[in-house]
Structures are given as C-alpha cells and as structure tokens.
Design an enzyme around this catalytic site. Sequence first.
Site, short mmCIF file in Angstrom:
data_model
loop_
_atom_site.label_atom_id
_atom_site.label_comp_id
_atom_site.label_asym_id
_atom_site.label_seq_id
_atom_site.Cartn_x
_atom_site.Cartn_y
_atom_site.Cartn_z
N ASN A 13 0.84 -1.21 0.00
CA ASN A 13 0.00 0.00 0.00
C ASN A 13 0.86 1.25 0.00
OD1 ASN A 13 -3.08 -0.30 0.26
ND2 ASN A 13 -2.30 -1.96 1.52
N ARG A 64 3.41 1.30 25.96
CA ARG A 64 3.00 1.90 24.68
C ARG A 64 3.28 3.40 24.63
NH1 ARG A 64 0.13 -1.66 21.46
NH2 ARG A 64 -0.74 -3.45 22.55
N ARG A 90 0.75 -2.38 14.68
CA ARG A 90 0.79 -2.07 16.11
C ARG A 90 -0.44 -1.25 16.47
NH1 ARG A 90 3.25 -5.67 18.27
NH2 ARG A 90 3.41 -4.47 20.19
N ILE A 91 -1.04 -1.54 17.62
CA ILE A 91 -2.18 -0.76 18.11
C ILE A 91 -1.64 0.55 18.68
CG2 ILE A 91 -4.08 -0.68 19.77
CD1 ILE A 91 -4.68 -2.91 17.98
N ASN A 106 -6.13 5.21 7.93
CA ASN A 106 -5.80 3.79 7.94
C ASN A 106 -6.61 3.09 6.87
OD1 ASN A 106 -4.66 1.30 8.97
ND2 ASN A 106 -6.66 0.86 9.83
N HIS A 108 -8.27 -0.66 5.98
CA HIS A 108 -8.63 -1.92 6.64
C HIS A 108 -9.29 -2.82 5.61
CE1 HIS A 108 -9.89 -4.60 9.87
NE2 HIS A 108 -11.09 -4.63 9.32
N GLU A 173 -7.22 -2.20 -2.61
CA GLU A 173 -6.59 -1.25 -1.68
C GLU A 173 -5.63 -0.31 -2.41
OE1 GLU A 173 -4.89 -3.00 1.88
OE2 GLU A 173 -6.32 -4.64 1.79
C1 GRF Z 1 -2.71 -6.46 4.01
O1 GRF Z 1 -3.38 -7.55 4.64
C2 GRF Z 1 -3.68 -5.35 3.78
O2 GRF Z 1 -4.98 -5.86 3.56
C3 GRF Z 1 -3.62 -4.58 5.07
O3 GRF Z 1 -2.29 -4.71 5.54
C4 GRF Z 1 -1.70 -5.91 4.99
C5 GRF Z 1 -0.35 -5.67 4.36
O4 GRF Z 1 -0.45 -4.61 3.48
N1 GRF Z 1 -3.95 -3.20 4.83
P1 GRF Z 1 0.90 -3.99 2.78
O5 GRF Z 1 1.20 -4.88 1.59
O6 GRF Z 1 2.03 -4.07 3.82
O7 GRF Z 1 0.52 -2.61 2.39
#
Ligand code: GRF
Length: 196
Positions: A13, A64, A90-91, A106, A108, A173
């Site tokens: 992403n 945290r 990480r949360i 973010n 999801h 995505e």
């Molecule tokens: C993937 O499962 C995606 O759906 C979620 O994070 C995971 C890794 O994404 N957003 P990336 O390839 O590291 O962007």
Amino acid sequence: KGVAIFVSGGGSNMRALVADMVEDHPARPAVVLSNNADAGGIAWARAQGIPTEVVDHRPYGADRPAFEAALNAALAPHAPDIICLAGFMRILTAGFIDGWAGRMLNIHPSLLPKYKGLHTHARVLEAQDAQHGCTVHEVTAALDNGPMLGQAVLKVAPDDTPDSLAARVLTLEHRLYPAVLRRFAAGDRTPVLLHA
Ligand code: GRF
C-alpha cells in the site's frame, strides 16, 4: 503536504501511495516509518531515496506511551502533515491518536463497520457474504472505527479462499488508498466509492 507512511511488512500500500504522489499531487512522501527493521517496505523506500525511520517496538515492552513518544521523536525531523497507516500492525493508544486527530488515515481490509480486527477474509467466507472489500477511515481511539473516507467493493466468488480474497482485496486497496489520499490532502473529505 508531507505524508508519513507507517508500514510493518512488504508495504505494497505504501508503494501504491508513493507511486501516486507525483507532480500534480497535493502531497509528497516525507518519511516511511516501520516498527520492523526488516520490513520490505523500508528497504524499498530507501532504494527510492525516501527518508526512512525504524522504531522497534520490542524494547518498550508493554509501555505503549514510551514507544509512541519514540514514534513522535522519529517523525519530528520530517514534519509530516498527514500519517497514513498502511499495513502497520501495532495498536496505537488514544494518547498518540489524539496528537494526530483528523490527520491520520488507515486502510482496513473489510467493508467497515463489518469485520473490525483481524482475519477479515476468512470471516467473510464463513458468513457467506456476497460482497467484500476495503475501507479507508480516519483513525480514532476506537480500533477500525473512525469516519469513513472511502470504500472499494468486490463480489465474493464461489471458489474464493481467504488467500484469493486477500489478493483481490489488496489490489482494490492499491486503487482506493491513493484516491482517498489525493482528496484528503486537498482538504476534501467526500468519501471515495469504488467497485472492482
Ligand atoms: C494487508 O493484509 C492489507 O490488507 C492490510 O495490511 C496488509 C499488508 O499490506 N492493509 P501492505 O502490503 O504491507 O501494504
């Protein structure tokens, strides 16, 4: 506007966001940050000449707030205006999130508010949903819950498995997140709606 992109793994992403932030775009990649020194996204960003930061969460244990203070210290020199979480695993606590209120996004892999949390693809198949997809939202203290900025929808195929679904959603995505960031960086919060 400078964008900090947080990754934990391959960063596909992040790569899609960086690829879209070219000349006419209101934003540029200011830094790619990871909690994992071995994240493929860090190596890729370095090879592109994009500044990178690694803040390993493990030395902080359960503290945290200390980890998050280190995150902000690592970000400071790059002065980002926006944070994009992109496969960041990480949360983050309300303390960190409040400091970035209205400036942190973010992505999801589900059609929120359905399937917050993990293993979304298996849960969609289990429920025999006809549709699935991904959501970009503003980050708030409640996990996977902030105002929705974009969604991309696909049809679940009868022979889909969690892996085939994950791969098809990931492709969505890579279309959705750049489209949302373009609008968001220009101050436009009109949701982006895409279909496969
Ligand atoms: C993937 O499962 C995606 O759906 C979620 O994070 C995971 C890794 O994404 N957003 P990336 O390839 O590291 O962007």
